[in-house]
Scaffold this motif. Sequence first.
Motif, PDB file in Angstrom:
ATOM      1  N   GLY A   1       0.923  -1.319  -0.219  1.00  0.00           N
ATOM      2  CA  GLY A   1      -0.138   0.152  -0.281  1.00  0.00           C
ATOM      3  C   GLY A   1       0.919   1.379   0.014  1.00  0.00           C
ATOM      4  O   GLY A   1       0.667   2.176  -0.602  1.00  0.00           O
ATOM      5  N   VAL A   2       1.924   1.391   0.770  1.00  0.00           N
ATOM      6  CA  VAL A   2       2.901   2.580   0.772  1.00  0.00           C
ATOM      7  C   VAL A   2       3.649   2.581  -0.480  1.00  0.00           C
ATOM      8  O   VAL A   2       3.587   3.701  -0.934  1.00  0.00           O
ATOM      9  CB  VAL A   2       3.695   2.518   1.775  1.00  0.00           C
ATOM     10  CG1 VAL A   2       4.943   3.437   1.803  1.00  0.00           C
ATOM     11  CG2 VAL A   2       3.110   2.192   3.397  1.00  0.00           C
ATOM     12  N   LEU A   3       3.929   1.470  -0.993  1.00  0.00           N
ATOM     13  CA  LEU A   3       4.394   1.698  -2.295  1.00  0.00           C
ATOM     14  C   LEU A   3       3.672   2.084  -3.587  1.00  0.00           C
ATOM     15  O   LEU A   3       3.905   2.782  -4.276  1.00  0.00           O
ATOM     16  CB  LEU A   3       5.283   0.311  -2.748  1.00  0.00           C
ATOM     17  CG  LEU A   3       6.336  -0.086  -2.075  1.00  0.00           C
ATOM     18  CD1 LEU A   3       6.874  -1.630  -2.246  1.00  0.00           C
ATOM     19  CD2 LEU A   3       7.546   0.935  -2.024  1.00  0.00           C
ATOM     20  N   VAL A   4       2.271   1.513  -3.439  1.00  0.00           N
ATOM     21  CA  VAL A   4       1.289   1.884  -4.519  1.00  0.00           C
ATOM     22  C   VAL A   4       1.102   3.195  -4.500  1.00  0.00           C
ATOM     23  O   VAL A   4       0.744   4.082  -5.315  1.00  0.00           O
ATOM     24  CB  VAL A   4       0.265   0.740  -4.431  1.00  0.00           C
ATOM     25  CG1 VAL A   4      -1.101   1.411  -5.466  1.00  0.00           C
ATOM     26  CG2 VAL A   4       0.607  -0.492  -5.015  1.00  0.00           C
TER      27      VAL A   4
ATOM     28  N   ILE B   1       3.931   5.502  -5.560  1.00  0.00           N
ATOM     29  CA  ILE B   1       4.131   5.519  -6.951  1.00  0.00           C
ATOM     30  C   ILE B   1       3.089   6.004  -8.075  1.00  0.00           C
ATOM     31  O   ILE B   1       3.191   6.829  -8.849  1.00  0.00           O
ATOM     32  CB  ILE B   1       5.024   4.192  -7.155  1.00  0.00           C
ATOM     33  CG1 ILE B   1       6.030   4.019  -6.580  1.00  0.00           C
ATOM     34  CG2 ILE B   1       5.082   4.055  -8.580  1.00  0.00           C
ATOM     35  CD1 ILE B   1       6.636   2.594  -6.633  1.00  0.00           C
ATOM     36  N   ALA B   2       1.843   5.334  -7.691  1.00  0.00           N
ATOM     37  CA  ALA B   2       0.670   5.334  -8.708  1.00  0.00           C
ATOM     38  C   ALA B   2      -0.642   6.061  -8.130  1.00  0.00           C
ATOM     39  O   ALA B   2      -0.857   7.101  -8.433  1.00  0.00           O
ATOM     40  CB  ALA B   2       0.515   3.898  -9.301  1.00  0.00           C
ATOM     41  N   GLN B   3      -1.095   5.243  -7.234  1.00  0.00           N
ATOM     42  CA  GLN B   3      -2.571   5.504  -6.753  1.00  0.00           C
ATOM     43  C   GLN B   3      -2.655   5.814  -5.255  1.00  0.00           C
ATOM     44  O   GLN B   3      -2.591   4.537  -4.608  1.00  0.00           O
ATOM     45  CB  GLN B   3      -3.596   4.806  -7.218  1.00  0.00           C
ATOM     46  CG  GLN B   3      -3.737   4.561  -8.823  1.00  0.00           C
ATOM     47  CD  GLN B   3      -4.860   3.898  -9.441  1.00  0.00           C
ATOM     48  OE1 GLN B   3      -5.496   3.251  -8.551  1.00  0.00           O
ATOM     49  NE2 GLN B   3      -4.909   3.751 -10.795  1.00  0.00           N
ATOM     50  N   VAL B   4      -3.050   6.934  -4.968  1.00  0.00           N
ATOM     51  CA  VAL B   4      -3.046   7.235  -3.528  1.00  0.00           C
ATOM     52  C   VAL B   4      -4.211   6.400  -2.898  1.00  0.00           C
ATOM     53  O   VAL B   4      -4.432   5.977  -1.623  1.00  0.00           O
ATOM     54  CB  VAL B   4      -3.183   8.810  -3.307  1.00  0.00           C
ATOM     55  CG1 VAL B   4      -3.251   8.787  -1.645  1.00  0.00           C
ATOM     56  CG2 VAL B   4      -2.051   9.297  -3.626  1.00  0.00           C
ATOM     57  N   ARG B   5      -5.400   6.422  -3.654  1.00  0.00           N
ATOM     58  CA  ARG B   5      -6.645   5.661  -3.264  1.00  0.00           C
ATOM     59  C   ARG B   5      -6.297   4.246  -3.016  1.00  0.00           C
ATOM     60  O   ARG B   5      -6.681   3.741  -1.622  1.00  0.00           O
ATOM     61  CB  ARG B   5      -7.914   5.949  -4.161  1.00  0.00           C
ATOM     62  CG  ARG B   5      -8.289   7.379  -4.429  1.00  0.00           C
ATOM     63  CD  ARG B   5      -9.148   7.236  -5.489  1.00  0.00           C
ATOM     64  NE  ARG B   5     -10.789   7.395  -4.927  1.00  0.00           N
ATOM     65  CZ  ARG B   5     -11.669   7.203  -5.293  1.00  0.00           C
ATOM     66  NH1 ARG B   5     -11.843   7.061  -6.680  1.00  0.00           N
ATOM     67  NH2 ARG B   5     -13.126   7.773  -4.875  1.00  0.00           N
ATOM     68  N   VAL B   6      -5.675   3.551  -3.842  1.00  0.00           N
ATOM     69  CA  VAL B   6      -5.552   2.291  -3.564  1.00  0.00           C
ATOM     70  C   VAL B   6      -4.516   1.828  -2.409  1.00  0.00           C
ATOM     71  O   VAL B   6      -4.395   0.981  -1.624  1.00  0.00           O
ATOM     72  CB  VAL B   6      -4.947   1.609  -5.051  1.00  0.00           C
ATOM     73  CG1 VAL B   6      -4.904  -0.022  -4.859  1.00  0.00           C
ATOM     74  CG2 VAL B   6      -6.013   1.974  -6.042  1.00  0.00           C
ATOM     75  N   GLY B   7      -3.589   2.680  -2.575  1.00  0.00           N
ATOM     76  CA  GLY B   7      -2.507   2.799  -1.178  1.00  0.00           C
ATOM     77  C   GLY B   7      -3.238   2.996   0.122  1.00  0.00           C
ATOM     78  O   GLY B   7      -3.072   2.155   1.127  1.00  0.00           O
ATOM     79  N   ALA B   8      -4.028   3.845  -0.057  1.00  0.00           N
ATOM     80  CA  ALA B   8      -4.615   4.124   1.473  1.00  0.00           C
ATOM     81  C   ALA B   8      -5.591   2.914   1.891  1.00  0.00           C
ATOM     82  O   ALA B   8      -5.532   2.396   2.981  1.00  0.00           O
ATOM     83  CB  ALA B   8      -5.648   5.322   1.594  1.00  0.00           C
TER      84      ALA B   8
ATOM     85  N   THR C   1     -11.793   6.954   4.877  1.00  0.00           N
ATOM     86  CA  THR C   1     -12.509   8.129   4.401  1.00  0.00           C
ATOM     87  C   THR C   1     -11.466   8.974   3.265  1.00  0.00           C
ATOM     88  O   THR C   1     -12.155   9.674   2.367  1.00  0.00           O
ATOM     89  CB  THR C   1     -12.561   8.768   5.811  1.00  0.00           C
ATOM     90  OG1 THR C   1     -13.498   8.230   6.512  1.00  0.00           O
ATOM     91  CG2 THR C   1     -13.498  10.241   5.391  1.00  0.00           C
ATOM     92  N   ILE C   2     -10.288   8.904   3.403  1.00  0.00           N
ATOM     93  CA  ILE C   2      -9.306   9.647   2.565  1.00  0.00           C
ATOM     94  C   ILE C   2      -9.499   8.779   1.206  1.00  0.00           C
ATOM     95  O   ILE C   2      -9.607   9.462   0.331  1.00  0.00           O
ATOM     96  CB  ILE C   2      -8.136   9.618   3.027  1.00  0.00           C
ATOM     97  CG1 ILE C   2      -7.789  10.388   4.286  1.00  0.00           C
ATOM     98  CG2 ILE C   2      -6.999   9.698   1.960  1.00  0.00           C
ATOM     99  CD1 ILE C   2      -6.401  10.450   4.855  1.00  0.00           C
ATOM    100  N   ALA C   3      -9.657   7.802   1.281  1.00  0.00           N
ATOM    101  CA  ALA C   3      -9.703   6.709  -0.103  1.00  0.00           C
ATOM    102  C   ALA C   3     -10.857   7.245  -0.755  1.00  0.00           C
ATOM    103  O   ALA C   3     -11.020   7.450  -2.118  1.00  0.00           O
ATOM    104  CB  ALA C   3      -9.526   5.550   0.076  1.00  0.00           C
ATOM    105  N   ILE C   4     -12.247   7.407  -0.074  1.00  0.00           N
ATOM    106  CA  ILE C   4     -13.459   7.972  -0.544  1.00  0.00           C
ATOM    107  C   ILE C   4     -13.421   9.105  -1.033  1.00  0.00           C
ATOM    108  O   ILE C   4     -13.950   9.663  -2.091  1.00  0.00           O
ATOM    109  CB  ILE C   4     -14.589   7.396   0.502  1.00  0.00           C
ATOM    110  CG1 ILE C   4     -14.558   5.999   0.561  1.00  0.00           C
ATOM    111  CG2 ILE C   4     -15.764   7.942  -0.035  1.00  0.00           C
ATOM    112  CD1 ILE C   4     -15.463   5.486   1.738  1.00  0.00           C
ATOM    113  N   ALA C   5     -13.041  10.246  -0.157  1.00  0.00           N
ATOM    114  CA  ALA C   5     -12.751  11.733  -0.402  1.00  0.00           C
ATOM    115  C   ALA C   5     -12.093  12.007  -1.503  1.00  0.00           C
ATOM    116  O   ALA C   5     -12.158  12.980  -2.134  1.00  0.00           O
ATOM    117  CB  ALA C   5     -12.688  12.313   0.854  1.00  0.00           C
ATOM    118  N   LEU C   6     -10.800  11.362  -1.835  1.00  0.00           N
ATOM    119  CA  LEU C   6     -10.153  11.924  -3.193  1.00  0.00           C
ATOM    120  C   LEU C   6     -10.737  11.594  -4.144  1.00  0.00           C
ATOM    121  O   LEU C   6     -11.614  10.819  -4.632  1.00  0.00           O
ATOM    122  CB  LEU C   6      -8.942  10.814  -2.981  1.00  0.00           C
ATOM    123  CG  LEU C   6      -7.910  11.219  -1.969  1.00  0.00           C
ATOM    124  CD1 LEU C   6      -6.631   9.971  -1.919  1.00  0.00           C
ATOM    125  CD2 LEU C   6      -7.050  12.634  -1.897  1.00  0.00           C
ATOM    126  N   PRO C   7     -10.774  12.760  -5.236  1.00  0.00           N
ATOM    127  CA  PRO C   7     -10.952  12.802  -6.437  1.00  0.00           C
ATOM    128  C   PRO C   7     -10.606  11.451  -7.347  1.00  0.00           C
ATOM    129  O   PRO C   7      -9.186  11.126  -7.132  1.00  0.00           O
ATOM    130  CB  PRO C   7     -10.837  14.080  -7.110  1.00  0.00           C
ATOM    131  CG  PRO C   7      -9.661  14.515  -6.300  1.00  0.00           C
ATOM    132  CD  PRO C   7      -9.770  13.824  -5.046  1.00  0.00           C
TER     133      PRO C   7
END
Length: 73
Positions: free
Chosen positions: A13-16, A19-26, A64-70
């Motif tokens: 999750g930290v790596l993803v 590098i790529a997507q914060v939603r998936v990482g969170a 909540t962060i993963a849901i709130a991010l655009p």
Amino acid sequence: MFARIGYLAAIVGVLVGAIAQVRVGALLIAIGLALVSIPKFKGNWSVRRIDTLIPAALIVALITIAIALPRGR
């Protein structure tokens, strides 16, 4: 067993997230934290309440962060 899978999910999750997507990482970090912390405290009320509330609050905050991010495209 759950702890190893949880640590692996958190590291991925930290790596993803970096590098790529914060939603998936969170979401992966939240899943990893749940797998590490929840089985440790399930049914064991002799531990302090703050030791169970902080991981639970972090899990809720990460979801909540993963849901709130655009959604980025």
